[in-house]
Design an enzyme around this catalytic site. Structure first.
Site, PDB file in Angstrom:
ATOM      1  CE1 TYR A  35     -15.705  10.662  -4.272  1.00 13.97           C
ATOM      2  CE2 TYR A  35     -13.869  10.941  -5.791  1.00 13.97           C
ATOM      3  CZ  TYR A  35     -14.437  11.153  -4.553  1.00 13.97           C
ATOM      4  OH  TYR A  35     -13.751  11.848  -3.597  1.00 13.97           O
ATOM      5  CG  ASN A  94      -0.208  11.202  -1.577  1.00 14.48           C
ATOM      6  OD1 ASN A  94       0.095  11.187  -2.754  1.00 14.48           O
ATOM      7  ND2 ASN A  94      -1.466  11.250  -1.165  1.00 14.48           N
ATOM      8  CB  THR A  95       3.951  10.534   3.461  1.00 15.85           C
ATOM      9  OG1 THR A  95       2.835   9.983   4.170  1.00 15.85           O
ATOM     10  CG2 THR A  95       3.624  11.956   3.046  1.00 15.85           C
ATOM     11  CG  ASP A 115      -1.616   1.269   1.503  1.00 16.41           C
ATOM     12  OD1 ASP A 115      -1.801   2.057   0.559  1.00 16.41           O
ATOM     13  OD2 ASP A 115      -1.987   1.508   2.674  1.00 16.41           O
ATOM     14  CG  ASP A 167      -5.708   5.627  -0.645  1.00 18.37           C
ATOM     15  OD1 ASP A 167      -6.489   6.030  -1.531  1.00 18.37           O
ATOM     16  OD2 ASP A 167      -5.038   6.407   0.067  1.00 18.37           O
ATOM     17  NE  ARG A 168     -11.537   8.872  -0.420  1.00 17.81           N
ATOM     18  CZ  ARG A 168     -12.117   9.886  -1.052  1.00 17.81           C
ATOM     19  NH1 ARG A 168     -11.421  10.639  -1.904  1.00 17.81           N
ATOM     20  NH2 ARG A 168     -13.400  10.158  -0.840  1.00 17.81           N
ATOM     21  CG  LEU A 212       5.801   0.574   0.779  1.00 22.24           C
ATOM     22  CD1 LEU A 212       4.694   0.381  -0.251  1.00 22.24           C
ATOM     23  CD2 LEU A 212       7.149   0.136   0.212  1.00 22.24           C
ATOM     24  CE  LYS A 213       0.431  -1.159   8.277  1.00 18.46           C
ATOM     25  NZ  LYS A 213      -0.646  -0.655   9.160  1.00 18.46           N
TER      26      LYS A 213
END
Length: 249
Positions: free
Chosen positions: A94, A9-10, A6, A103-104, A12-13
């Protein structure tokens, strides 16, 4: 075993998944020096167990390419998760499906699989995101706002004379530092609670609050009853990978 990644923007997991069960995890910030080498070291230790790799990314393309190259160095090329209008019982709300962050979307898939709807899924990462999910899997849409940290930094940028000392959280602060700390954090709490109230009105039912993301912990003492699920995106990615590989999918 699957390797799940995953990439935000900042941060990584990563996780190793046995079916839906996450059995090992690793996380790091891709803004830090040595990030890719640290990732490579972890991957090398787990390489013998990895059969396939899945990647969900909302990061810049150059960051995504660099991470994908490291993932590929220990096995097959990573398969990218992409948002689809309908999947695993979730219908995206959407108007343009491609505008919803992957991710959402994966978090919504995981929340739906856990039977949490109607619920508000709030994630605190580079931004605060809030998504509304009905019990039947319909996603009503969501909100994007600054995190408490981003609010503070924006305030300091506009008013450099303000004290940068961290304060205490209070319903009504008695000092400037605490006023800033409290105002920024409780603004996020208020947005989550307002969203939950509006969804409850719409659904005519009690609404679960689901909290996730690397910056979620400071909000937890101030948020009403909620579920804290820090691996929700990885759970969704595991579900998506499993469903994608089923015969006929």
């Amino acid at each position: 075993m699957r390797l799940l990644a995953d990439l935000g923007n900042t941060r990584l997991k990563c996780a190793l998944a046995d079916g839906r069960k996450l059995v090992a995890t690793w996380a790091g910030s891709h803004a830090q020096a040595g990030f890719l080498d640290d990732l490579q070291g972890w991957l090398a230790g787990e390489a013998a167990m990895i059969g396939e790799t899945w990647l969900a990314s909302v990061a810049r393309e150059e960051v995504t390419a660099a991470v994908a190259a490291r993932l590929e160095s220990i096995g097959p090329s990573p398969r990218r998760a992409r948002v689809s209008a309908q999947a695993l019982g979730v219908t995206v709300g959407y108007e343009r499906v491609d505008e919803l962050g992957v991710d959402r979307w994966l978090a919504l898939l995981a929340a739906r699989a856990r039977g949490l709807g109607p619920c508000i899924v709030a994630s605190v990462g580079s931004a605060l995101t809030i998504d509304a999910l009905l019990a039947d899997g319909r996603h009503l849409g969501g909100l994007i706002a600054p995190t408490p940290d981003a609010m503070r930094e924006a305030l300091y940028a506009r008013a450099p004379a303000l004290p940068r000392a961290r304060g205490e959280i209070a319903a009504f602060a008695t000092g400037t530092a605490s006023g800033i700390e409290s105002g920024c954090l409780l603004a996020s709490i208020a947005l989550i609670e307002r969203s939950a109230a509006r969804l409850a009105d719409h659904a005519g039912a009690r609404v679960a609050r689901v909290l996730s993301g690397g910056g979620a912990q400071p909000l937890r003492p101030w948020l009403d009853e909620h579920r804290f699920l820090p691996d929700l995106v990885l759970e969704g990615l595991a579900l998506w990978a499993q469903a994608t590989l089923l015969p006929g999918d």
